[in-house]
Design an enzyme around this catalytic site. Structure first.
Site, PDB file in Angstrom:
ATOM      1  N   LYS A 190     -15.316 -38.272 -25.828  1.00 56.45           N
ATOM      2  CA  LYS A 190     -16.271 -39.264 -25.313  1.00 56.45           C
ATOM      3  C   LYS A 190     -17.715 -38.888 -25.689  1.00 56.45           C
ATOM      4  O   LYS A 190     -17.964 -37.839 -26.260  1.00 56.45           O
ATOM      5  CB  LYS A 190     -16.100 -39.386 -23.792  1.00 56.45           C
ATOM      6  CG  LYS A 190     -14.703 -39.872 -23.373  1.00 56.45           C
ATOM      7  CD  LYS A 190     -14.449 -41.275 -23.795  1.00 56.45           C
ATOM      8  CE  LYS A 190     -13.133 -41.936 -23.550  1.00 56.45           C
ATOM      9  NZ  LYS A 190     -11.946 -41.423 -23.058  1.00 56.45           N
TER      10      LYS A 190
HETATM   11  C1  LIG Z   1     -10.720 -42.158 -22.345  1.00 52.83           C
HETATM   12  C2  LIG Z   1     -10.492 -43.405 -21.623  1.00 52.83           C
HETATM   13  C3  LIG Z   1      -9.945 -43.428 -20.332  1.00 52.83           C
HETATM   14  C4  LIG Z   1      -9.370 -42.233 -19.662  1.00 52.83           C
HETATM   15  O1  LIG Z   1     -10.214 -41.184 -19.471  1.00 52.83           O
HETATM   16  P1  LIG Z   1      -9.603 -39.696 -19.374  1.00 52.83           P
HETATM   17  O2  LIG Z   1     -10.742 -38.902 -18.900  1.00 52.83           O
HETATM   18  O3  LIG Z   1      -9.128 -39.342 -20.739  1.00 52.83           O
HETATM   19  O4  LIG Z   1      -8.472 -39.740 -18.394  1.00 52.83           O
HETATM   20  C5  LIG Z   1      -9.846 -44.641 -19.682  1.00 52.83           C
HETATM   21  N1  LIG Z   1     -10.246 -45.773 -20.260  1.00 52.83           N
HETATM   22  C6  LIG Z   1     -10.750 -45.811 -21.504  1.00 52.83           C
HETATM   23  C7  LIG Z   1     -11.193 -47.118 -22.053  1.00 52.83           C
HETATM   24  C8  LIG Z   1     -10.871 -44.638 -22.232  1.00 52.83           C
HETATM   25  O5  LIG Z   1     -11.338 -44.679 -23.482  1.00 52.83           O
END
Ligand SMILES: *Cc1c(COP(=O)(O)O)cnc(C)c1O
EC number: 2.6.1.-
Length: 408
Positions: A190
């Site tokens: 992210k």
């Molecule tokens: C990465 C992501 C998640 C989940 O987040 P995690 O921290 O990996 O559990 C949820 N929604 C979207 C759109 C994502 O890209």
């Protein structure tokens, strides 16, 4: 002839700055190595300040935050929940954890996010739905005002999945602050990361307190382990929080780098039959991933099965598969657009609502040129470009040339 990159160019990889290590070391040296500590407190308050919400609860993952949000929304077994369709599975799986049934709302070309017209249609069909899960895909805000107006009209709660969009704004206001219960993620790919981790955001103190309790095994206030509700082990570790804490000051820098990457692609592709992922007026994305979509006339034949794909190369044309294959040969990572949920085997039986209000019944009769299934069309023609903020301008220029070559 361009040479293969010696070091792989990633889609989006963690970028550390060394402050992270300082806060992790601080946790270690003070022995706050569990799910309580200064890093957690700091991270919760700085994200609150950044997003402009009242309460934040640091959790083990964005998925955990979404699960808590679905519980807060009161989703019960058998309840229908409207969900963005073109997204990552983690947006919708938590609905299923609670026994809810995701009803997928088609995307629109203007933002690649939930189509408010399709959402309105969905409420006409299912007026009793009480929760809507929206996503800001690839860091680009959706049509929040339109969606909010519809949800208000039908008295539905909004769960905002801002996992990909931390730092993005809609009409000057940060994403992650629009829904009743909102989630951000600090997963490794992210815009900023804790290596893992997530956070629930809300203005509702009572809701935040519930999540604090549920995420630490739902212990009651008693001398022994006393339980009245189901609990979860979802709290963020103070060590992970140290990494997040070290990253937060670099959020704006990462966004600026990603924005420059987007604009370089846009400029580099201006003579190609492709478009970049669209941005609504009044929005400032965080540009987490740069994406492109190939014009219909410039698509070579590409046939996707459930797990395999074939294409026929053609002069002057290309397709996502060809571009991704060629990038991989040069040691560059791209990725197909997130495959829409209504096309996923696990959700094949779930309702899917398009702007004509009749998605699932007609999605098998996909009509070329006048597609009713916008998500399927974007998936067919779109791809995520390498968007790593450590990619140099020089490297990106080479990648642009490689992609141009695909259309020769
Ligand atoms: C990465 C992501 C998640 C989940 O987040 P995690 O921290 O990996 O559990 C949820 N929604 C979207 C759109 C994502 O890209």
């Amino acid at each position: 002839m361009v040479k293969k990159f010696e070091n792989k160019i990633w889609l989006s990889s963690p970028t550390m700055h060394s402050d992270e290590l300082k806060y992790v070391t601080e946790a270690y040296e003070t022995n706050w190595m569990s799910t309580v500590g200064k890093n957690i407190d700091e991270v919760e308050s700085s994200i609150c300040n950044k997003v402009g919400c009242k309460h934040a609860v640091a959790l083990s993952a964005g998925t955990a935050a979404l699960h808590m949000a679905v519980k807060l929304a009161g989703v019960k077994s058998g309840d229908y929940v409207f969900c963005s369709d073109m997204t990552f599975g983690a947006t919708v799986n938590p609905v299923v954890y609670e026994g809810g049934i995701p009803v997928f709302i088609d995307s629109e070309y203007e933002s690649w996010n939930m189509d408010p017209v399709a959402l309105e249609k969905a409420f006409e069909i299912y007026p009793d739905v009480k929760a809507v899960v929206i996503v800001h895909l690839y860091g680009t805000p959706c049509k929040i005002d339109e969606i909010k107006a519809i949800c208000d009209k039908y008295n539905a709660v909004i769960i905002e999945d801002a996992a990909e969009s931390l730092g993005a704004t809609y009409k000057g206001k940060q994403t992650g602050g629009f829904g009743n219960y909102n989630a951000v993620s600090f997963n490794g790919n992210k815009i900023i990361t804790g290596s893992s981790g997530g956070m629930l955001l809300t203005d509702d103190l009572e809701a935040a307190n519930k999540v604090r309790k549920w995420s630490t095994q739902a212990r009651e206030n008693a001398p022994w382990y006393q339980h009245e509700e189901v609990g979860y082990n979802y709290r963020m570790s103070n060590v992970i929080a140290g990494v997040v804490r070290g990253q937060i000051p670099y959020l704006e820098e990462h966004i600026a780098q990603k924005k420059a990457i987007y604009h370089r692609y846009q400029e580099g592709f201006k003579d190609l039959p492709v478009k970049m992922n669209p941005i609504l007026d009044d929005c400032e994305p965080n540009y987490w991933l740069s994406c492109m979509i190939i014009d219909k006339e410039a698509m070579c034949k590409q046939v996707r099965g459930e797990k395999e794909v074939l294409y026929i190369s053609e002069t002057g044309k290309s397709c996502p598969t060809e571009i991704l294959e060629i990038l991989a040969k040069y040691n560059v990572e791209g990725r197909p657009i997130w495959k829409p949920m209504h096309m996923q085997p696990i959700y094949r039986m779930n309702p899917f609502i398009t702007r004509d209000g009749n998605g699932r019944a007609r999605s098998n009769a996909y009509i070329e040129g006048e597609s009713l299934d916008i998500g399927a069309d974007i998936f067919e023609r779109g791809l995520c470009l390498p968007s790593d903020n450590k990619m140099t301008e020089e490297q990106q220029n080479i990648i642009i040339e490689i992609i141009k070559g695909c259309f020769e």
